[in-house]
Design a protein around this motif. Sequence first.
Motif, PDB file in Angstrom:
ATOM      1  N   ARG A 107     -13.092  -0.638  -6.642  1.00 25.41           N
ATOM      2  CA  ARG A 107     -11.765  -1.307  -6.412  1.00 25.41           C
ATOM      3  C   ARG A 107     -11.023   0.086  -6.029  1.00 25.41           C
ATOM      4  O   ARG A 107     -10.210   0.183  -4.915  1.00 25.41           O
ATOM      5  CB  ARG A 107     -11.216  -1.819  -7.606  1.00 25.41           C
ATOM      6  CG  ARG A 107      -9.737  -2.412  -7.462  1.00 25.41           C
ATOM      7  CD  ARG A 107      -9.168  -2.918  -8.714  1.00 25.41           C
ATOM      8  NE  ARG A 107      -8.757  -1.540  -9.622  1.00 25.41           N
ATOM      9  CZ  ARG A 107      -8.124  -1.931 -10.712  1.00 25.41           C
ATOM     10  NH1 ARG A 107      -7.488  -2.932 -11.056  1.00 25.41           N
ATOM     11  NH2 ARG A 107      -7.747  -0.763 -11.483  1.00 25.41           N
ATOM     12  N   SER A 108     -10.958   1.120  -6.709  1.00 23.12           N
ATOM     13  CA  SER A 108     -10.027   2.212  -6.761  1.00 23.12           C
ATOM     14  C   SER A 108     -10.570   3.205  -5.515  1.00 23.12           C
ATOM     15  O   SER A 108      -9.749   3.516  -4.543  1.00 23.12           O
ATOM     16  CB  SER A 108      -9.907   3.108  -7.757  1.00 23.12           C
ATOM     17  OG  SER A 108     -11.226   3.894  -8.062  1.00 23.12           O
TER      18      SER A 108
ATOM     19  N   ARG B 138      -8.314   2.925   2.346  1.00 19.90           N
ATOM     20  CA  ARG B 138      -7.404   2.326   3.249  1.00 19.90           C
ATOM     21  C   ARG B 138      -5.971   3.290   3.208  1.00 19.90           C
ATOM     22  O   ARG B 138      -5.354   3.403   4.098  1.00 19.90           O
ATOM     23  CB  ARG B 138      -7.014   1.017   2.314  1.00 19.90           C
ATOM     24  CG  ARG B 138      -7.991  -0.101   2.390  1.00 19.90           C
ATOM     25  CD  ARG B 138      -7.960  -1.478   1.817  1.00 19.90           C
ATOM     26  NE  ARG B 138      -9.011  -2.188   1.273  1.00 19.90           N
ATOM     27  CZ  ARG B 138      -9.149  -2.296   0.244  1.00 19.90           C
ATOM     28  NH1 ARG B 138      -8.529  -1.985  -0.829  1.00 19.90           N
ATOM     29  NH2 ARG B 138     -10.371  -3.160  -0.259  1.00 19.90           N
ATOM     30  N   ALA B 139      -5.450   3.740   1.960  1.00 24.42           N
ATOM     31  CA  ALA B 139      -4.304   4.505   1.936  1.00 24.42           C
ATOM     32  C   ALA B 139      -4.394   5.810   2.623  1.00 24.42           C
ATOM     33  O   ALA B 139      -3.458   6.293   3.131  1.00 24.42           O
ATOM     34  CB  ALA B 139      -3.908   4.902   0.559  1.00 24.42           C
TER      35      ALA B 139
ATOM     36  N   ALA C 136      -9.483   1.316  -2.197  1.00 24.85           N
ATOM     37  CA  ALA C 136      -8.164   1.305  -1.878  1.00 24.85           C
ATOM     38  C   ALA C 136      -7.847   2.643  -1.449  1.00 24.85           C
ATOM     39  O   ALA C 136      -6.680   2.956  -0.749  1.00 24.85           O
ATOM     40  CB  ALA C 136      -7.369   0.730  -3.300  1.00 24.85           C
TER      41      ALA C 136
ATOM     42  N   LYS D 102      -3.790  -4.134 -10.223  1.00 23.37           N
ATOM     43  CA  LYS D 102      -4.355  -3.442  -8.779  1.00 23.37           C
ATOM     44  C   LYS D 102      -4.527  -1.924  -9.157  1.00 23.37           C
ATOM     45  O   LYS D 102      -4.068  -1.180 -10.139  1.00 23.37           O
ATOM     46  CB  LYS D 102      -3.031  -3.591  -7.899  1.00 23.37           C
ATOM     47  CG  LYS D 102      -2.477  -4.955  -7.702  1.00 23.37           C
ATOM     48  CD  LYS D 102      -1.582  -4.690  -6.571  1.00 23.37           C
ATOM     49  CE  LYS D 102      -1.031  -6.316  -6.002  1.00 23.37           C
ATOM     50  NZ  LYS D 102       0.272  -6.076  -5.187  1.00 23.37           N
TER      51      LYS D 102
ATOM     52  N   MET E   9       0.732  -1.059   0.013  1.00 30.63           N
ATOM     53  CA  MET E   9      -0.016  -0.040   0.055  1.00 30.63           C
ATOM     54  C   MET E   9       1.085   1.413  -0.010  1.00 30.63           C
ATOM     55  O   MET E   9       1.783   1.199   0.442  1.00 30.63           O
ATOM     56  CB  MET E   9      -0.768  -0.166   1.144  1.00 30.63           C
ATOM     57  CG  MET E   9      -1.765   1.372   1.082  1.00 30.63           C
ATOM     58  SD  MET E   9      -2.802   1.232   2.920  1.00 30.63           S
ATOM     59  CE  MET E   9      -3.587  -0.550   2.932  1.00 30.63           C
TER      60      MET E   9
ATOM     61  N   SER F  96      -2.699   0.437  -4.126  1.00 32.77           N
ATOM     62  CA  SER F  96      -2.565  -0.662  -3.395  1.00 32.77           C
ATOM     63  C   SER F  96      -1.104  -1.540  -3.713  1.00 32.77           C
ATOM     64  O   SER F  96      -0.954  -2.553  -3.024  1.00 32.77           O
ATOM     65  CB  SER F  96      -3.762  -1.618  -4.083  1.00 32.77           C
ATOM     66  OG  SER F  96      -5.128  -1.244  -3.798  1.00 32.77           O
TER      67      SER F  96
ATOM     68  N   ASP G 172      -7.191   9.018  -7.551  1.00 35.16           N
ATOM     69  CA  ASP G 172      -6.281   8.273  -6.821  1.00 35.16           C
ATOM     70  C   ASP G 172      -4.837   8.354  -7.711  1.00 35.16           C
ATOM     71  O   ASP G 172      -3.858   8.101  -6.863  1.00 35.16           O
ATOM     72  CB  ASP G 172      -6.806   6.523  -6.627  1.00 35.16           C
ATOM     73  CG  ASP G 172      -6.925   6.095  -8.318  1.00 35.16           C
ATOM     74  OD1 ASP G 172      -7.463   6.882  -9.080  1.00 35.16           O
ATOM     75  OD2 ASP G 172      -6.872   5.076  -8.121  1.00 35.16           O
TER      76      ASP G 172
END
Length: 464
Positions: free
Chosen positions: A19-20, A26-27, A23, A157, A1, A161, A100
């Motif tokens: 998905r993005s 989380r980041a 991610a 990914k 990450m 991620s 992102d």
Amino acid sequence: MIPVKGYAGEKVAVLGLGRSGLATARALVAGGATPLLWDDSPEARAKAEAEGFTLTDLGRAGALEGVACLITSPGIPHLYPAPNKIIARALEAGVPVDNDIGLFFRSFSTSDWDNFETMPRVVCVTGSNGKSTTTALIHHILEVAGRPTQMAGNIGKGVLSIDPARDGEVVVLELSSYQTELARALTPDVAVFTNLSPDHLDRHNGMGGYYAAKRRLFSEGGPDRAVVGVDELEGRFMANQLGMGPQDDRVIRISSGQKLDQFGWSVFARKGFLAEWRKGRQVASIDLREVAGLPGAHNHQNACAAYAACRALGIAPKLIEGAFQSFAGLPHRSQLVLERNGVRFINDSKATNVDSAAKALQAFPAVRWIAGGMGKDGGIAALQPHLGAVVKAYLIGHSARDFALQLGQTPHEICETMERAVARAAEEAQAGEVVLLAPAAASFDQYPNFEKRGEDFVARVRAL
């Protein structure tokens, strides 16, 4: 990450939890920010809650107060045909809107790099067609050459991620126009522009907006090396704008079909041979005709783009040539499914527009063509000059009858379903012919995406 930098202790809104989006959430947490998450889809919200995230309805009044930034997923419109209502509120309130990709470029480098012998580098690939194959091919060449590498973006990914960079690593990103248009930070070391053909025109308000979105990677990204496909006017214009003259080798021009021997650095393919020219002389050549994973002129252009990017990274021609031979290709992109009684079955479900279907049709001498789905503006009328190799068309999906009216004298049959189309094409195909799925249409009438459509084709072929 990749922990996001610059927002520690601040609230950051995240719109879209695919998905993005997840991610990104989380980041942001890893970087010390507090993400405020929302998606209109109950299923997407449930998935986020299952990970322990708290949801915030960004559509309610005052939801964006005190928010440092709004991060949006690529599929959500932010300008044309009209901005999403939450993005519109952010624009009115002056809340910065990013994605992102922008977060990645502002967060990728770390203090660990001070101890590296070789700085990590980022290669970005954009364009209308061939992005995924070119990205995967660059990544494959780097792996064969023994270089540490990761692949992300529109393929593999999400960008946030991936793992933090290692010494000398090369990250290869596939970027769509949706991503390049909005990212507030774009700083690739090597940027690749494959080609341009009409697509996503409603999202960009026409070809000018579509081209401008792609061009941002170069004009605002300021790459050390720009690899530019010059088979269309837009690419020639971009190469001209980026270079200080024809001998400026910071711009590597590429082509499938044109001889480019008058420039400081160029890579082109003609009659199946790739040639690299530098300052008026040829320095390398590769025979692409027997490279099974890269059939057809369109894949030869992809090979030129990947070759040029890897040469800009210092990889030797012989290493690249060997990597070409071991490249298996990507699923749903000129993918050889099997050969049966002398008939090859090719899955090119990613050929969702006329331009990519034309390239697929020109790659083979005798084609049993499976086409159709949710047709785009103009249908397949523009394919008329490229139907010479089509022995017969087998039409499926919502636009089957509309496509039939545009085929002229080309033999065709309305099959409606993939099952019947594969069965009929296999029944009639002769040795030496190719049964090709190249739909020239979106998949949403019968499948959730082009991957599922390709998987159905593969399953039907293997069940023969």
